[in-house]
Design an enzyme around this catalytic site. Structure first.
Site, mmCIF file in Angstrom:
data_model
loop_
_atom_site.group_PDB
_atom_site.id
_atom_site.type_symbol
_atom_site.label_atom_id
_atom_site.label_comp_id
_atom_site.label_asym_id
_atom_site.label_seq_id
_atom_site.Cartn_x
_atom_site.Cartn_y
_atom_site.Cartn_z
ATOM 1 N N ASP A 1 1.019 -27.281 -73.991
ATOM 2 C CA ASP A 1 0.212 -26.121 -73.611
ATOM 3 C C ASP A 1 -0.777 -25.857 -74.728
ATOM 4 O O ASP A 1 -0.642 -26.365 -75.840
ATOM 5 C CB ASP A 1 1.107 -24.898 -73.373
ATOM 6 C CG ASP A 1 0.306 -23.654 -72.958
ATOM 7 O OD1 ASP A 1 -0.689 -23.809 -72.226
ATOM 8 O OD2 ASP A 1 0.662 -22.554 -73.388
ATOM 9 N N TYR B 1 -7.561 -22.321 -74.606
ATOM 10 C CA TYR B 1 -8.396 -23.338 -73.974
ATOM 11 C C TYR B 1 -9.387 -22.705 -72.989
ATOM 12 O O TYR B 1 -10.412 -23.284 -72.675
ATOM 13 C CB TYR B 1 -7.538 -24.338 -73.189
ATOM 14 C CG TYR B 1 -6.801 -25.377 -74.004
ATOM 15 C CD1 TYR B 1 -6.770 -25.335 -75.399
ATOM 16 C CD2 TYR B 1 -6.121 -26.419 -73.366
ATOM 17 C CE1 TYR B 1 -6.071 -26.287 -76.125
ATOM 18 C CE2 TYR B 1 -5.435 -27.386 -74.079
ATOM 19 C CZ TYR B 1 -5.403 -27.315 -75.460
ATOM 20 O OH TYR B 1 -4.714 -28.272 -76.168
ATOM 21 N N GLY B 2 -9.041 -21.546 -72.466
ATOM 22 C CA GLY B 2 -9.783 -20.949 -71.355
ATOM 23 C C GLY B 2 -11.243 -20.662 -71.611
ATOM 24 O O GLY B 2 -12.024 -20.522 -70.670
ATOM 25 N N ASN C 1 -2.558 -23.847 -67.182
ATOM 26 C CA ASN C 1 -3.411 -23.816 -65.992
ATOM 27 C C ASN C 1 -4.797 -24.381 -66.271
ATOM 28 O O ASN C 1 -5.354 -25.131 -65.472
ATOM 29 C CB ASN C 1 -3.551 -22.372 -65.498
ATOM 30 C CG ASN C 1 -2.299 -21.840 -64.848
ATOM 31 O OD1 ASN C 1 -2.128 -21.911 -63.637
ATOM 32 N ND2 ASN C 1 -1.406 -21.291 -65.660
ATOM 33 N N THR C 2 -5.373 -24.014 -67.416
ATOM 34 C CA THR C 2 -6.734 -24.461 -67.737
ATOM 35 C C THR C 2 -6.781 -25.978 -67.893
ATOM 36 O O THR C 2 -7.701 -26.636 -67.393
ATOM 37 C CB THR C 2 -7.240 -23.782 -69.025
ATOM 38 O OG1 THR C 2 -7.198 -22.362 -68.843
ATOM 39 C CG2 THR C 2 -8.651 -24.201 -69.353
ATOM 40 N N HIS D 1 0.824 -18.318 -70.373
ATOM 41 C CA HIS D 1 1.151 -17.275 -71.354
ATOM 42 C C HIS D 1 1.556 -15.963 -70.668
ATOM 43 O O HIS D 1 2.348 -15.185 -71.209
ATOM 44 C CB HIS D 1 -0.061 -16.977 -72.252
ATOM 45 C CG HIS D 1 -0.322 -17.980 -73.325
ATOM 46 N ND1 HIS D 1 -0.790 -19.251 -73.062
ATOM 47 C CD2 HIS D 1 -0.192 -17.907 -74.681
ATOM 48 C CE1 HIS D 1 -0.949 -19.909 -74.204
ATOM 49 N NE2 HIS D 1 -0.581 -19.109 -75.200
#
Length: 262
Positions: free
Chosen positions: A11, A43-44, A75-76, A186
């Site tokens: 992650d 990362y988003g 997710n990203t 998260h």
């Protein structure tokens, strides 16, 4: 590939441990290795090319550690990089996407909220999934700016994060949502906060159990399920190991948390 090799999980930081917990609970015989790329979190807000580069870096590290399958617990990274990962590496990958389908299917008010990072909400894969399942629902998308850094710095129980969440939830509550989809690994760590701030009529959905079940299905289909207990879980972070230890926070098993520059 052997049954005794570990499940690799990565992650953009510590949040994917919410996914790890579900995997460990469902598959306690498996040896798991978790990489927290906290020095590059979140990362988003990064460009897609950078997200792909970091995802390849993490994958290569897990392969060096002997992973038999890789769970992209971000997710990203899933929505921006998993297709490239699958076409570049000869190993099964499990991704994580916002659980739009169950929310849209079960919603009575036909209004669902999605709390996610900019990188997830702006991705092509998310757009396709949203278009496919939410045609008959109003979807209120909110970028969770500031949430990942707060969790990464150990402030998930602070008054500061409650104020931030209250502001982020306002447009969703105003539209009468009855389901809130958590689109970042998260965010499950904020469920106690969210339950305090949301009306009782709102159901919160995250993808952890679904990811764990899919991991079991894929391992079984490749004859890679471990049938005997393996080594204790191993966690590696290029950030602060104490934040990771506090989130894992279990006295029911032994595990190792190590700083690693990767």
């Amino acid at each position: 590939m052997s049954k005794t090799q570990p499940i690799g999980i990565f992650d953009s930081g510590v949040g994917g441990t919410s996914i790890w917990k579900e995997i460990h609970e469902l598959l306690p015989h498996e040896h798991t290795i978790y990489l927290a790329d906290s020095s590059n979190a979140p990362y988003g807000e990064k460009p897609r090319e950078e997200i792909v580069r970091l995802s390849f870096k993490n994958t290569e590290k897990l392969l060096d550690m002997g992973a038999k399958i890789i769970v992209v617990a971000c997710n990203t990274a899933t929505t921006n990089a998993i297709q490239k990962l699958r076409s570049s590496f000869n190993i099964p990958f499990i991704g994580i996407e916002p659980a739009i389908k169950p929310a849209a299917t079960k919603s009575q008010t036909k209004a669902i909220g999605i709390l996610a990072t900019r990188g997830t909400l702006s991705s092509e894969l998310f757009a396709k999934t949203s278009d496919l399942y939410s045609k008959n629902s109003k979807v209120i998308e909110v970028i969770g700016n500031g949430l990942v850094p707060a969790i990464e710095s150990g402030k998930k129980d602070s008054e500061e994060i409650d104020k931030l969440l209250q502001k982020l939830l306002e447009p969703m509550i105003a539209e009468g949502i009855d389901y809130l989809v958590l689109g970042c690994s998260h965010y499950p760590y904020l469920i106690p906060n969210l339950k305090r701030l949301l009306p009782d009529s709102v159901t919160i959905i995250d993808s952890g159990q679904a990811v764990a079940k899919q991991t079991r299905v894929v391992l079984n289909s490749h004859n890679l399920l471990s049938d005997t207990p393996q080594k204790p879980p191993e966690f590696f972070t290029n950030g602060n190991p104490e934040v990771l230890k506090n989130l894992i926070n279990t006295a029911t098993m032994s595990y190792n948390v190590t700083y690693l520059d990767f």
